[in-house]
Motif scaffolding. Structure first.
Motif, short mmCIF file in Angstrom:
data_model
loop_
_atom_site.label_atom_id
_atom_site.label_comp_id
_atom_site.label_asym_id
_atom_site.label_seq_id
_atom_site.Cartn_x
_atom_site.Cartn_y
_atom_site.Cartn_z
N PRO A 85 60.26 33.88 -24.34
CA PRO A 85 59.50 33.07 -25.31
C PRO A 85 58.13 32.69 -24.74
N GLY A 86 57.08 33.06 -25.46
CA GLY A 86 55.73 32.88 -24.95
C GLY A 86 55.39 31.45 -24.60
N ALA A 87 55.89 30.49 -25.37
CA ALA A 87 55.55 29.09 -25.12
C ALA A 87 56.10 28.58 -23.79
N TRP A 88 57.11 29.27 -23.27
CA TRP A 88 57.74 28.85 -22.02
C TRP A 88 57.48 29.84 -20.88
N ALA A 89 56.71 30.87 -21.12
CA ALA A 89 56.57 31.97 -20.16
C ALA A 89 55.97 31.54 -18.83
N GLU A 90 55.27 30.39 -18.83
CA GLU A 90 54.62 29.92 -17.60
C GLU A 90 55.60 29.33 -16.60
N LEU A 91 56.84 29.07 -17.00
CA LEU A 91 57.80 28.46 -16.08
C LEU A 91 58.02 29.36 -14.87
N PRO A 92 58.10 28.78 -13.66
CA PRO A 92 58.34 29.58 -12.46
C PRO A 92 59.59 30.44 -12.55
N PHE A 93 60.61 29.98 -13.28
CA PHE A 93 61.85 30.73 -13.42
C PHE A 93 61.61 32.17 -13.84
N PHE A 94 60.68 32.37 -14.76
CA PHE A 94 60.48 33.72 -15.31
C PHE A 94 59.79 34.65 -14.32
N ARG A 95 59.14 34.11 -13.30
CA ARG A 95 58.58 34.94 -12.23
C ARG A 95 59.55 35.09 -11.08
N GLN A 96 60.25 34.01 -10.76
CA GLN A 96 61.02 33.97 -9.52
C GLN A 96 62.49 34.35 -9.69
N ASP A 97 63.09 34.03 -10.82
CA ASP A 97 64.54 34.19 -10.99
C ASP A 97 64.92 35.19 -12.07
N LEU A 101 64.97 28.16 -26.61
CA LEU A 101 63.55 28.04 -26.25
C LEU A 101 62.67 28.53 -27.39
N GLU A 102 63.11 29.55 -28.10
CA GLU A 102 62.31 30.08 -29.20
C GLU A 102 62.21 29.08 -30.35
N LEU A 103 63.32 28.40 -30.65
CA LEU A 103 63.33 27.48 -31.79
C LEU A 103 62.67 26.14 -31.47
N THR A 104 62.59 25.80 -30.19
CA THR A 104 62.06 24.48 -29.81
C THR A 104 61.04 24.64 -28.69
N PRO A 105 59.78 24.90 -29.01
CA PRO A 105 58.75 25.01 -27.98
C PRO A 105 58.47 23.66 -27.34
N PRO A 106 57.81 23.65 -26.19
CA PRO A 106 57.65 22.41 -25.41
C PRO A 106 57.10 21.23 -26.19
N GLU A 107 56.08 21.47 -27.00
CA GLU A 107 55.42 20.36 -27.69
C GLU A 107 56.27 19.78 -28.81
N ARG A 108 57.37 20.46 -29.17
CA ARG A 108 58.22 19.95 -30.25
C ARG A 108 59.49 19.29 -29.74
N VAL A 109 59.76 19.38 -28.44
CA VAL A 109 61.00 18.81 -27.91
C VAL A 109 60.95 17.29 -27.98
N ARG A 110 61.97 16.71 -28.61
CA ARG A 110 62.09 15.25 -28.68
C ARG A 110 63.42 14.77 -28.10
N ALA A 118 67.03 25.38 -16.71
CA ALA A 118 67.29 24.14 -17.43
C ALA A 118 66.41 23.01 -16.91
N ARG A 119 66.35 22.85 -15.61
CA ARG A 119 65.56 21.75 -15.04
C ARG A 119 64.06 21.97 -15.29
N GLN A 120 63.60 23.19 -15.15
CA GLN A 120 62.18 23.46 -15.36
C GLN A 120 61.79 23.27 -16.82
N THR A 121 62.67 23.66 -17.72
CA THR A 121 62.40 23.50 -19.14
C THR A 121 62.25 22.02 -19.50
N VAL A 122 63.17 21.21 -19.02
CA VAL A 122 63.12 19.78 -19.32
C VAL A 122 61.87 19.15 -18.71
#
Length: 221
Positions: free
Chosen positions: A7-19, A43-52, A138-142
């Motif tokens: 998911p593009g909105a989350w692609a910057e997370l280190p997980f996607f490079r490292q794990d 992650l696709e349905l709930t991008p970072p700016e929409r998480v509540r 999970a931790r990086q997403t939160v």
């Protein structure tokens, strides 16, 4: 089997490079659930700016055709699993209604991040991929979602509470209780009223409540 799309909105997370490259290689060519088209559904349905709201599960349902990539959620035609049945029972006691089926996509679209600590599983083998390193996602997403503002954490059971330990801040709402599974629901899940408590908190912040029971769609149908 097609490759999962990050998911593009989350692609910057280190997980996607490292794990992710190592996990993707282990998944490649195998038979696993919920499959590449749904593995990142939360992650696709709930991008970072929409998480509540953050609701954390363990791993996808291991029965083929049941999991749809969202924690606790199942495909619309699937009978309610026991934990979800208890969640709906508590919801009816709390707010007087529950959704018409087990698909929780409408929660995700309203800003409830329904993430599992492991996003893949083998058919019939619950927890098979639990030690693959998914928990770092999970931790990086939160943490990424927290950069957008305060969050409501709904942490059911010791596993979820341990997985996100240290992340909630004073400005966040934290609701912790027993897990809704039949083995533990009567040890503090029933009566915890998480749905009304989250909505009270959101509305006190000037945000719209979550339509947990999908009341508008149910009424329209």
């Amino acid at each position: 089997m097609a490759e999962p799309r990050i998911p593009g909105a989350w692609a910057e997370l280190p997980f996607f490079r490292q794990d992710w490259p190592a996990i993707a290689a282990r998944l490649r060519g195998g038979d696993w659930l919920p499959g590449p088209g749904r593995v990142f559904a939360a992650l696709e349905l709930t991008p970072p700016e929409r998480v509540r709201v953050v609701i954390l599960g363990q791993d996808p349902y291991p029965t083929p055709g049941h999991a749809n990539g969202l924690a606790f959620s199942v495909t619309p035609e699937t009978a309610l699993p026991r934990s979800l049945r208890n969640i709906y029972a508590e919801m009816r006691d709390d707010i007087g209604a529950a959704p018409p089926n087990g698909d929780l996509s409408h929660w995700a679209r309203q800003g409830a991040l329904l993430l599992n600590t492991s996003l893949s599983v083998l058919p019939g083998q619950a927890g098979a991929h639990a030690k693959w390193g998914w928990d770092r996602l999970a931790r990086q997403t939160v943490a990424r979602a927290q950069a957008e503002g305060p969050l409501a954490f709904v942490l059911w059971g010791a596993q979820a509470q341990k997985a996100l330990a240290g992340l909630p801040r004073p400005q966040d709402l934290v609701i912790e209780s027993a897990h809704p599974s039949p083995l533990s629901a009567r040890r503090g899940f029933f009566g915890s009223r998480p749905f009304s408590r989250v909505n009270d908190w959101l509305q006190a912040r000037g945000e719209p409540a979550i339509d947990w029971a999908l009341s508008e769609t149910a009424a329209a149908g």
